[in-house]
Design a protein around this motif. Structure first.
Motif, short mmCIF file in Angstrom:
data_model
loop_
_atom_site.label_atom_id
_atom_site.label_comp_id
_atom_site.label_asym_id
_atom_site.label_seq_id
_atom_site.Cartn_x
_atom_site.Cartn_y
_atom_site.Cartn_z
N VAL A 203 0.84 -1.21 0.00
CA VAL A 203 0.00 0.00 0.00
C VAL A 203 0.87 1.25 0.00
O VAL A 203 0.60 2.22 -0.71
N GLY A 204 1.95 1.22 0.79
CA GLY A 204 2.84 2.38 0.84
C GLY A 204 3.57 2.61 -0.46
O GLY A 204 3.62 3.74 -0.96
N SER A 205 4.13 1.56 -1.04
CA SER A 205 4.91 1.72 -2.27
C SER A 205 4.03 2.02 -3.48
O SER A 205 4.48 2.66 -4.44
N SER A 206 2.78 1.58 -3.43
CA SER A 206 1.86 1.82 -4.56
C SER A 206 1.10 3.13 -4.41
O SER A 206 0.29 3.48 -5.27
N LEU A 207 1.35 3.84 -3.31
CA LEU A 207 0.70 5.13 -3.04
C LEU A 207 -0.83 5.02 -3.05
O LEU A 207 -1.53 5.91 -3.53
N LEU A 208 -1.32 3.90 -2.51
CA LEU A 208 -2.77 3.73 -2.43
C LEU A 208 -3.34 4.61 -1.32
O LEU A 208 -2.65 4.94 -0.35
N ARG A 209 -4.59 4.97 -1.44
CA ARG A 209 -5.26 5.84 -0.48
C ARG A 209 -6.61 5.24 -0.10
O ARG A 209 -7.10 4.30 -0.72
N ALA A 210 -7.21 5.82 0.94
CA ALA A 210 -8.54 5.38 1.38
C ALA A 210 -9.49 5.37 0.19
O ALA A 210 -9.55 6.32 -0.59
N GLY A 211 -10.23 4.27 0.05
CA GLY A 211 -11.17 4.12 -1.06
C GLY A 211 -10.63 3.27 -2.19
O GLY A 211 -11.39 2.78 -3.03
N ASP A 212 -9.29 3.07 -2.23
CA ASP A 212 -8.70 2.24 -3.27
C ASP A 212 -8.91 0.76 -2.96
O ASP A 212 -9.04 0.37 -1.80
N LYS A 213 -8.90 -0.03 -4.00
CA LYS A 213 -9.17 -1.46 -3.88
C LYS A 213 -7.88 -2.25 -3.85
O LYS A 213 -6.96 -1.99 -4.64
N LEU A 214 -7.81 -3.23 -2.98
CA LEU A 214 -6.68 -4.16 -2.95
C LEU A 214 -6.87 -5.24 -4.01
O LEU A 214 -8.01 -5.51 -4.42
N PRO A 215 -5.79 -5.87 -4.45
CA PRO A 215 -5.93 -7.00 -5.38
C PRO A 215 -6.79 -8.09 -4.75
O PRO A 215 -6.90 -8.20 -3.52
N ALA A 216 -7.38 -8.93 -5.57
CA ALA A 216 -8.22 -10.02 -5.09
C ALA A 216 -7.41 -11.01 -4.27
O ALA A 216 -6.19 -11.12 -4.44
N GLU A 217 -8.08 -11.71 -3.37
CA GLU A 217 -7.39 -12.67 -2.50
C GLU A 217 -6.61 -13.70 -3.30
O GLU A 217 -5.48 -14.07 -2.94
N ARG A 218 -7.21 -14.20 -4.36
CA ARG A 218 -6.53 -15.23 -5.17
C ARG A 218 -5.23 -14.68 -5.76
O ARG A 218 -4.19 -15.35 -5.72
N GLU A 219 -5.29 -13.44 -6.26
CA GLU A 219 -4.08 -12.83 -6.83
C GLU A 219 -3.02 -12.60 -5.75
O GLU A 219 -1.84 -12.86 -5.96
N LEU A 220 -3.46 -12.12 -4.60
CA LEU A 220 -2.51 -11.89 -3.51
C LEU A 220 -1.83 -13.19 -3.09
O LEU A 220 -0.62 -13.23 -2.86
N ALA A 221 -2.62 -14.26 -2.99
CA ALA A 221 -2.05 -15.55 -2.59
C ALA A 221 -1.01 -16.03 -3.60
O ALA A 221 0.07 -16.51 -3.22
N GLN A 222 -1.30 -15.86 -4.89
CA GLN A 222 -0.37 -16.29 -5.93
C GLN A 222 0.91 -15.46 -5.89
O GLN A 222 2.03 -16.00 -5.96
N ARG A 223 0.77 -14.16 -5.75
CA ARG A 223 1.94 -13.26 -5.78
C ARG A 223 2.80 -13.41 -4.53
O ARG A 223 4.02 -13.26 -4.58
N LEU A 224 2.17 -13.72 -3.39
CA LEU A 224 2.92 -13.86 -2.15
C LEU A 224 3.40 -15.29 -1.90
O LEU A 224 4.22 -15.52 -1.02
N GLY A 225 2.87 -16.23 -2.67
CA GLY A 225 3.28 -17.62 -2.50
C GLY A 225 2.76 -18.25 -1.23
O GLY A 225 3.44 -19.06 -0.59
#
Length: 243
Positions: free
Chosen positions: A25-47
Motif C-alpha cells: 500500500v505504501g509503495s503503490s501510493l494507495l489511499r482510502a477508497g482504493d481497492k486491494l488485489p483479489a485474495e486469489r491474486e494476492l495468494a499467488q503473488r505472495l506464495g
C-alpha cells in the motif's frame, strides 16, 4: 529454573502477509477508497495459501483498516495499513468480554437510577451529548467523543458517587470497548438511535424502560468482529526441520 530457554514463538504466516500488504500500500501510493488485489491474486503473488491471505484481511478488517464488500472486493478505509501488533489485538480480545460484562452490570443500573434522580440540568447535558454525537457522525466521524459524553452524563445523572467511582476505575477499558464498537460498519448511527431511546426513557422518568434500553444498547456494543476472530486460525511458519 531460568525462563530464558523457553520455546520460541513461531510467527503466524498471516502476520507476514499483513506486513507485505502494508509495504504494498505504501509503495503503490494507495489511499482510502482504493481497492486491494483479489485474495486469489494476492495468494499467488505472495506464495501463500488463500487461507493465510483471508486471515490477514480479517485482522485488518477487525482493526477498521479495510472494508470487505461481499462480491465486491476489499477496500482501504485509511491511507495506510499501519496495523496494531497482533499480540496486542489478542490481548484486547482476551479482556474485552470482562469489560463488556462489567459495563452491562453497572450502566444498566446507572440508567435506572438516572431515570429516578435526573434533574433538568442533567437532561440538558444528556441532550447536548446527543447533539455532539450527531454532529460527529454527520461530519463522517464515529461519534466516539459524543458517545463518551453521553455515557458520562448518564453516570452523572444517577447521582451515585460510589458507582461513578467504579466507572472511573475502568475508564480506560471502557474507552477500548467504545472504540471497538463504534468502528463496526453502520454502528455509529445505530448507537446514536439507541442513545436517543435511553434519553427518552430517562426524560420520562421510566426507570424500567431506561434500564432495558441501556441493556439493549450494551448488548449491541458487545457485537464486535474482534470477538468472532480466532487468532490461531492459520498455519504457522514451519520451524527448521519441520518441513
Amino acid at each position: 529454573m531460568s525462563d530464558a530457554l523457553r520455546p520460541m514463538a513461531r510467527p503466524r504466516l498471516y502476520e507476514q502477509v499483513i506486513e507485505r500488504l502494508r509495504e504494498y500500500v505504501g509503495s503503490s501510493l494507495l489511499r482510502a477508497g482504493d481497492k486491494l488485489p483479489a485474495e486469489r491474486e494476492l495468494a499467488q503473488r505472495l506464495g501463500v495459501s488463500r487461507a493465510s491471505v483471508k486471515q490477514a484481511i480479517v485482522v485488518l478488517e477487525v482493526q477498521g483498516l479495510v472494508e470487505v464488500r461481499h462480491g465486491g472486493g476489499t477496500y482501504l478505509l485509511r491511507d495506510t495499513l499501519d496495523a496494531e501488533p497482533v499480540e496486542e489485538l489478542v490481548e484486547r480480545r482476551r479482556r474485552l468480554p470482562d469489560v463488556l460484562e462489567a459495563r452491562e452490570a453497572l450502566e444498566t443500573k446507572l440508567a435506572e437510577l438516572a431515570a429516578e434522580r435526573r434533574t433538568k440540568a442533567d437532561l440538558d447535558v444528556l441532550e447536548a451529548a446527543l447533539g455532539y454525537m450527531r454532529e460527529e457522525i454527520g461530519a463522517g466521524g464515529h461519534g466516539v467523543e459524543g458517545d463518551r459524553r453521553f455515557h458520562a452524563a448518564v453516570t452523572a445523572a444517577a447521582h451515585s458517587s460510589l458507582m461513578a467511582d467504579f466507572m472511573r476505575s475502568i475508564a480506560e477499558q471502557i474507552t477500548e470497548s467504545r472504540t471497538e464498537s463504534l468502528r463496526q460498519p453502520g454502528r455509529p448511527s445505530r448507537s446514536l438511535a439507541q442513545h436517543v431511546a435511553i434519553f427518552d426513557a430517562i426524560s420520562l422518568g421510566d426507570s424500567k424502560k431506561a434500564a432495558a434500553a441501556m441493556r439493549r444498547h450494551l448488548r449491541t456494543v458487545a457485537k464486535v468482529r474482534l470477538l468472532a476472530w480466532n487468532p490461531d486460525d492459520d498455519a504457522q511458519v514451519p520451524a527448521p526441520g519441520d518441513q
